[in-house]
Motif scaffolding. Structure first.
Motif, PDB file in Angstrom:
ATOM      1  N   ALA A   1       0.863  -1.189   0.000  1.00 44.10           N
ATOM      2  CA  ALA A   1       0.000   0.000   0.000  1.00 44.10           C
ATOM      3  C   ALA A   1       0.902   1.242   0.000  1.00 44.10           C
ATOM      4  N   ASP A   2       0.346   2.370  -0.447  1.00 45.05           N
ATOM      5  CA  ASP A   2       1.182   3.568  -0.543  1.00 45.05           C
ATOM      6  C   ASP A   2       1.293   4.306   0.779  1.00 45.05           C
ATOM      7  N   GLY A   3       0.370   4.044   1.692  1.00 40.86           N
ATOM      8  CA  GLY A   3       0.458   4.746   2.968  1.00 40.86           C
ATOM      9  C   GLY A   3      -0.446   4.148   4.022  1.00 40.86           C
ATOM     10  N   TYR A   4      -0.226   4.600   5.259  1.00 39.44           N
ATOM     11  CA  TYR A   4      -1.017   4.162   6.408  1.00 39.44           C
ATOM     12  C   TYR A   4      -1.241   5.383   7.303  1.00 39.44           C
ATOM     13  N   SER A   5      -2.445   5.487   7.869  1.00 34.93           N
ATOM     14  CA  SER A   5      -2.679   6.549   8.859  1.00 34.93           C
ATOM     15  C   SER A   5      -3.355   5.949  10.077  1.00 34.93           C
ATOM     16  N   PRO A   6      -2.915   6.364  11.251  1.00 36.79           N
ATOM     17  CA  PRO A   6      -3.484   5.797  12.470  1.00 36.79           C
ATOM     18  C   PRO A   6      -4.852   6.369  12.850  1.00 36.79           C
ATOM     19  N   ASP A   7      -5.221   7.546  12.334  1.00 32.17           N
ATOM     20  CA  ASP A   7      -6.505   8.134  12.724  1.00 32.17           C
ATOM     21  C   ASP A   7      -7.035   9.068  11.642  1.00 32.17           C
ATOM     22  N   ALA A   8      -8.268   9.540  11.855  1.00 29.67           N
ATOM     23  CA  ALA A   8      -8.964  10.307  10.820  1.00 29.67           C
ATOM     24  C   ALA A   8      -8.281  11.645  10.530  1.00 29.67           C
ATOM     25  N   ALA A   9      -7.705  12.270  11.545  1.00 26.92           N
ATOM     26  CA  ALA A   9      -7.069  13.572  11.317  1.00 26.92           C
ATOM     27  C   ALA A   9      -5.824  13.404  10.450  1.00 26.92           C
ATOM     28  N   SER A  10      -4.985  12.415  10.778  1.00 23.82           N
ATOM     29  CA  SER A  10      -3.789  12.229   9.935  1.00 23.82           C
ATOM     30  C   SER A  10      -4.131  11.645   8.572  1.00 23.82           C
ATOM     31  N   ALA A  11      -5.324  11.027   8.455  1.00 26.42           N
ATOM     32  CA  ALA A  11      -5.726  10.481   7.156  1.00 26.42           C
ATOM     33  C   ALA A  11      -5.868  11.609   6.123  1.00 26.42           C
ATOM     34  N   VAL A  12      -6.200  12.819   6.583  1.00 28.22           N
ATOM     35  CA  VAL A  12      -6.319  13.957   5.670  1.00 28.22           C
ATOM     36  C   VAL A  12      -4.924  14.371   5.193  1.00 28.22           C
ATOM     37  N   ASP A  13      -3.991  14.507   6.130  1.00 32.12           N
ATOM     38  CA  ASP A  13      -2.628  14.888   5.753  1.00 32.12           C
ATOM     39  C   ASP A  13      -2.028  13.867   4.794  1.00 32.12           C
ATOM     40  N   SER A  14      -2.189  12.570   5.137  1.00 34.57           N
ATOM     41  CA  SER A  14      -1.619  11.524   4.286  1.00 34.57           C
ATOM     42  C   SER A  14      -2.234  11.565   2.892  1.00 34.57           C
ATOM     43  N   ALA A  15      -3.554  11.781   2.830  1.00 36.45           N
ATOM     44  CA  ALA A  15      -4.229  11.806   1.532  1.00 36.45           C
ATOM     45  C   ALA A  15      -3.650  12.933   0.688  1.00 36.45           C
ATOM     46  N   HIS A  16      -3.522  14.115   1.286  1.00 38.37           N
ATOM     47  CA  HIS A  16      -3.012  15.254   0.530  1.00 38.37           C
ATOM     48  C   HIS A  16      -1.576  15.027   0.084  1.00 38.37           C
ATOM     49  N   GLN A  17      -0.805  14.416   0.980  1.00 41.25           N
ATOM     50  CA  GLN A  17       0.584  14.129   0.646  1.00 41.25           C
ATOM     51  C   GLN A  17       0.674  13.183  -0.543  1.00 41.25           C
ATOM     52  N   LEU A  18      -0.123  12.083  -0.479  1.00 40.23           N
ATOM     53  CA  LEU A  18      -0.086  11.097  -1.556  1.00 40.23           C
ATOM     54  C   LEU A  18      -0.543  11.699  -2.881  1.00 40.23           C
ATOM     55  N   LEU A  19      -1.477  12.663  -2.791  1.00 37.41           N
ATOM     56  CA  LEU A  19      -2.007  13.265  -4.009  1.00 37.41           C
ATOM     57  C   LEU A  19      -1.146  14.430  -4.483  1.00 37.41           C
ATOM     58  N   GLY A  20      -0.101  14.714  -3.725  1.00 39.09           N
ATOM     59  CA  GLY A  20       0.802  15.798  -4.117  1.00 39.09           C
ATOM     60  C   GLY A  20       0.217  17.179  -3.894  1.00 39.09           C
ATOM     61  N   ILE A  21      -0.763  17.273  -2.984  1.00 36.00           N
ATOM     62  CA  ILE A  21      -1.337  18.568  -2.643  1.00 36.00           C
ATOM     63  C   ILE A  21      -0.608  19.051  -1.392  1.00 36.00           C
ATOM     64  N   ARG A  22      -0.401  20.304  -1.203  1.00 37.05           N
ATOM     65  CA  ARG A  22       0.296  20.888  -0.045  1.00 37.05           C
ATOM     66  C   ARG A  22       1.780  20.662  -0.104  1.00 37.05           C
TER      67      ARG A  22
END
Ligand code: B12
Lengths: 336, 210
Positions: B189-210
């Motif tokens: 898998a491309d990433g893992y997040s332990p909770d809903a708040a970090s799931a936003v950061d990880s999503a943006h990171q993976l999508l190259g946003i921010r």
């Protein structure tokens, strides 16, 4: 000393020969006798056969009726689908779209299917091993059952949005649970487990105000009927245990994230602590030597009274040798 | 001029009546849809952080998310008119054999609040269904949730199914209590997040946003 005497001895604070073991086995139990999960949950004969096999093959100290979260919910009128290899699925919660309590069927022993089946299972245990093994019945706790009736997200919202309704629903659940527990005790159960898993997902303040008083009424009701009470709340309960300490339960199950030494300080000295190796890393993926040694260490850390148990259900794919290691006798130590 | 801080606060505390009426008020006062959305997102971020720190629990998160969703429904037509487009489409679901959905729902709600278009496939989702939904919606992100050790293999099977379809530009993010970073690495898998708040950061990171 037989399993029943050992179990009761530990509860009463007496000296026993070795520590009782009370692992939660459901998927493993069904697999052990080659039964489908649908039969394990839906047919009491299969449940009984599996539990007796575990007692005989591994030396488990109890005969247990736990099978899935939906026993009461099914009888309240839920639509349940029984699956071959895993826990049944609730297709429709009885009050998913409504807050009208009069739409619920009232679960009743002798009238509704799954409560009646529980009593038949306990009668079969009694015929097989009364006072040889502990016989453990179960009821759902107020928060767990209310979540099962409304759907868990709905009920979590009710707790904030419509406290009055949430409490009324939990009160009904406690009334039914007390009647069900009494019937189980009359049939031969010596212990009633109360499962209230979802209570770990709310704040200590909400738990104390809304759930604790109802759990307390349930505990008192079971005690009045002559049963011991075992409380099982899955997950990280460190934040609510200081409140739960005054429920007056006889046995407290601790999941693997729980600080058991702290629990010993918080709870009355005569409460049996059961737990708490991680079911996955500590049991399924561990080795027999490590499992046995870790339970010895844990027992010495927690002290008497203590029951050997994993934090929660032992997974189905646990090697047989690992469950044997969990059940390997640990000598009673009177100096801890 | 109205203060959008009140809207942030109403979202954070899950006060849906206030949140929806403040959203309407802000629109009536001609504030830009983007600034209104930003105020809401701050509210969700703040409650998400508190959840991460065990200062609030599931009920508080659920009512905040509900206030957000209802306010979004009011804001959405103006957002669309103003030329706003979601950053990407994400597909999310609980893997086959697993019926737990509280955590998955929270991630889904947080993603919706962070400018993603979210397609929620529900629970007990087969690998085939994930693949079909990714294709149908041209998703750039997929979130897989598993709460049971017994369903972690379904997660692996889903990752394999997605990879075998050569849907190369879709990123896979996984989560759920028994899941870890090392499990994510192990199944590709491309990433893992332990909770809903970090799931936003990880999503943006993976999508190259921010
Ligand atoms: C509620 C609950 C249930 C409810 C589910 C209701 C529902 N609609 O979801 C019911 C009663 C149906 C249920 C059933 C069962 N359950 Co259950 N359940 C729980 C419980 C109490 C809470 C889970 C929860 O919602 N947590 C709150 C949310 C917010 O946390 P979360 O899911 O971890 O999500 C967060 C993160 O993990 C992450 N995340 C989650 N998903 C994703 C996805 C992505 C993409 C990302 C990035 C992040 C992410 O973000 C979330 C928010 O911060 C836990 C125990 C506990 N107290 O933790 C057991 C637990 C998960 N259940 C368990 C078990 C064993 C079962 C049953 C098999 C029991 C049985 N034999 O009857 C069945 C299985 C049914 C099935 N096939 O799925 C075990 C799992 C053990 C294991 N590791 O395998 C647990 C851990 C209890 C235990 N200690 O044994 N359960």
């Amino acid at each position: 000393m037989n399993n029943y005497e050992r179990y009761m001895g530990m509860v009463k604070g007496e000296q026993v020969d070795y520590v009782p073991r009370i692992p939660i086995l459901m998927h493993y139990a069904a697999k052990h006798i080659g039964a489908s999960y649908a039969d394990f949950a839906g047919d009491y004969n299969t449940l009984v056969k599996a539990n007796i096999a575990l007692a005989e093959d591994f030396g488990v100290s109890q005969l247990d009726i736990m099978s899935d979260p939906w026993r009461e919910t099914a009888d309240y009128g839920a639509e349940i689908e029984y699956l071959e290899t895993t826990c049944p699925q609730c297709l429709k919660h009885p009050l998913e779209d409504s807050k009208d309590l009069s739409l619920l069927t009232r679960p009743e022993v002798g009238k509704t299917t799954r409560l009646t089946a529980a009593i038949k299972a306990i009668e079969a245990y009694k015929a097989y091993g009364y006072k040889e093994y502990s016989i453990t019945g179960w009821v759902e706790g107020p928060a767990a059952e209310a979540s099962d009736i409304r759907g868990v997200s709905n009920f979590m919202i009710d707790l904030i949005d419509d406290e009055e309704f949430a409490c009324e629903l939990m009160d009904l659940c406690v009334d039914v649970a007390i009647e069900f527990a009494k019937a189980q005790i009359a049939a031969g159960a010596d212990t009633i487990g109360v499962g209230d898993a979802i209570a770990s997902q709310m704040s200590a303040d909400m738990y104390e105000r809304l759930v604790f008083p109802r759990e307390k009424r349930l505990v008192d009701g079971i005690h009045e009927a002559g049963g011991l009470v075992r409380l099982h709340i899955c997950g990280n309960t460190n934040h609510i245990l200081p409140v739960a300490a005054s429920l007056g339960v006889d046995i407290i199950d601790c999941d693997w994230m729980v600080d058991v030494v702290k629990v010993r300080e918080l709870f009355p000295k005569n409460t049996v602590i059961a737990g708490n190796l991680d079911p996955v890393e500590g049991i399924m993926e561990s080795t027999p030597e490590k499992i046995h040694q870790n339970f010895i260490d844990l027992y010495h850390k927690v002290g008497n009274p203590y029951f050997v148990n994993a934090g929660c259900e032992v997974p189905m794919d646990t090697p047989k040798e690992n469950l044997q290691a969990l059940c390997k006798p640990i000598q009673y130590n009177s100096s801890i | 001029m109205m203060d959008l801080k009140d809207l942030t606060e109403a979202i954070k505390t899950g006060n849906r009546t206030q949140a929806t009426s403040l959203t309407q008020e802000a629109l009536d006062a001609d504030l830009t849809p983007q600034s209104i959305l930003d105020a809401m997102v701050v509210g969700m971020d703040e409650i998400g952080d508190k959840f991460k720190r065990n200062e609030v629990f599931v009920p508080e998160m659920l009512i905040a998310a509900r206030a957000m969703n209802e306010s979004m429904a009011i804001l959405e037509p103006s957002l669309v008119k103003s030329g706003y487009k979601p950053l990407a489409t994400a597909v999310i679901g609980t893997v086959q054999g697993d019926l737990h959905d509280i955590g998955k729902n929270l991630v889904s709600m947080m993603w919706k609040g962070s400018a993603l278009n979210v397609i929620d496939l529900g629970t007990n989702v087969t690998p085939d269904k994930f693949v079909a939904a990714i294709k149908e919606h041209d998703a750039k992100l997929v979130g897989l949730s598993a709460l049971l050790t017994t369903t972690m293999p379904s997660m692996k099977a889903t990752v394999e199914a997605i990879k075998s379809e050569e849907l190369s530009d879709v990123k896979i993010l996984i989560g759920g209590a028994p899941v870890t970073q090392s499990f994510a690495d192990q199944i590709g898998a491309d990433g893992y997040s332990p909770d809903a708040a970090s799931a936003v950061d990880s999503a943006h990171q993976l999508l190259g946003i921010r």
